[in-house]
Design an enzyme around this catalytic site. Structure first.
Site, mmCIF file in Angstrom:
data_model
loop_
_atom_site.group_PDB
_atom_site.id
_atom_site.type_symbol
_atom_site.label_atom_id
_atom_site.label_comp_id
_atom_site.label_asym_id
_atom_site.label_seq_id
_atom_site.Cartn_x
_atom_site.Cartn_y
_atom_site.Cartn_z
ATOM 1 N N ASN A 163 70.757 27.545 30.571
ATOM 2 C CA ASN A 163 71.892 27.553 31.491
ATOM 3 C C ASN A 163 71.799 26.329 32.390
ATOM 4 O O ASN A 163 70.714 25.961 32.838
ATOM 5 C CB ASN A 163 71.877 28.805 32.367
ATOM 6 C CG ASN A 163 72.202 30.065 31.606
ATOM 7 O OD1 ASN A 163 72.883 30.028 30.595
ATOM 8 N ND2 ASN A 163 71.718 31.191 32.096
ATOM 9 N N ARG A 194 73.432 32.796 26.507
ATOM 10 C CA ARG A 194 72.215 32.035 26.198
ATOM 11 C C ARG A 194 71.326 32.798 25.218
ATOM 12 O O ARG A 194 70.897 32.254 24.192
ATOM 13 C CB ARG A 194 71.444 31.700 27.475
ATOM 14 C CG ARG A 194 70.174 30.891 27.235
ATOM 15 C CD ARG A 194 69.503 30.530 28.546
ATOM 16 N NE ARG A 194 69.423 31.631 29.491
ATOM 17 C CZ ARG A 194 68.432 32.543 29.527
ATOM 18 N NH1 ARG A 194 67.445 32.475 28.665
ATOM 19 N NH2 ARG A 194 68.438 33.493 30.421
#
Length: 81
Positions: free
Chosen positions: A36, A18
């Site tokens: 996420n 991420r």
């Protein structure tokens, strides 16, 4: 300017994917967001020039060193530009 909605599958949580994607997109002048999801995937919406977006999408196939991308869902997203 174009925008894409991505869902990245594989070993992409717990490996810095991420944050890596956020930095990779910013470095290419793209805007958007990344997060996420509870199913273990990473979701993102990225917008910007087509060449920069394609460059980022190519990099997404590998991701950071510990990531293992199995597939990327890549669909058009609405841009508010």
């Amino acid at each position: 300017m174009i925008a894409r909605h991505l869902v990245i599958h594989g070993r992409v949580q717990g490996v810095g994917y991420r944050d890596w994607l956020a930095q990779t997109a910013r470095a290419r002048g793209l805007t958007g967001w990344v997060r996420n999801l509870t199913d273990g995937t990473v979701e993102a919406v990225l917008a910007g020039p087509e060449a920069a977006l394609q460059s980022c999408l190519t990099a997404c196939q590998d991701g950071p060193p510990l990531a293992r991308v199995s597939r990327i869902e890549n669909t058009p997203a609405l841009s508010r530009a």
